[in-house]
Design an enzyme around this catalytic site. Structure first.
Site, PDB file in Angstrom:
ATOM      1  N   HIS A 129       0.830  -1.194   0.000  1.00 39.57           N
ATOM      2  CA  HIS A 129       0.000   0.000   0.000  1.00 39.57           C
ATOM      3  C   HIS A 129       0.871   1.253   0.000  1.00 39.57           C
ATOM      4  CE1 HIS A 129      -3.244   2.599   2.072  1.00 39.57           C
ATOM      5  NE2 HIS A 129      -3.456   2.569   0.761  1.00 39.57           N
ATOM      6  N   ASP A 158       7.654   8.043 -20.603  1.00 43.59           N
ATOM      7  CA  ASP A 158       7.976   8.153 -22.022  1.00 43.59           C
ATOM      8  C   ASP A 158       9.469   7.892 -22.195  1.00 43.59           C
ATOM      9  OD1 ASP A 158       9.351  10.591 -21.408  1.00 43.59           O
ATOM     10  OD2 ASP A 158       7.572  11.777 -21.856  1.00 43.59           O
ATOM     11  N   ALA A 202       4.175  12.289 -21.252  1.00 46.83           N
ATOM     12  CA  ALA A 202       3.479  10.999 -21.191  1.00 46.83           C
ATOM     13  C   ALA A 202       4.118  10.150 -20.099  1.00 46.83           C
ATOM     14  CB  ALA A 202       3.524  10.301 -22.549  1.00 46.83           C
TER      15      ALA A 202
END
Length: 129
Positions: free
Chosen positions: A20, A28, A119
């Site tokens: 957790h 990218d 990205a």
């Protein structure tokens, strides 16, 4: 031989070791990899594999509690931003500089062949109960 699910043994190992609030990054091909963070390099050529191909597969394997994106994605890569925003309800936004600093805490960074701006995503692990 494993016949379904995540076939990449390095990614499967990192995911199975996550607890957790641990994080993993999908990047990218231009995101710097901090010293000491495991790099899993999937990049074959520009665009392959794509950021979304990798994200879609990790979604199947990892309980994702929240994601972190660079603020710059909102304007400089709006199509990808809108796709991610539709996928996840808990999104945090930070500057790209802060994003890069946060990657130092990741269990691993998966480098894709993606060549579109910002990205990158930090996936924070949730719990299955």
């Amino acid at each position: 031989m494993k016949k379904q699910g995540m076939l990449n043994s390095e990614i499967a190992k990192v995911i199975s070791d996550m607890g957790h609030t641990d994080t993993i990054v999908i990047a990218d091909c231009g995101l710097p990899i901090p010293d000491g963070v495991k790099k899993i390099d999937l990049a074959l050529k520009i665009g392959t594999p794509s950021f979304l191909d990798v994200l879609n597969e990790l979604e199947k394997e990892l309980m994702i509690e929240r994601v972190t994106l660079a603020d710059e994605m909102k304007t400089d890569n709006q199509p990808l931003f809108l796709t991610i925003k539709d996928k996840f309800t808990h999104c945090d936004y930070v500057s790209h500089e802060t994003f890069k600093k946060e990657t130092k805490k990741a269990k691993a960074i998966i480098r894709t062949g993606e060549a579109s701006p910002y990205a990158n995503i930090i996936l924070t692990s949730g719990v299955i109960f």
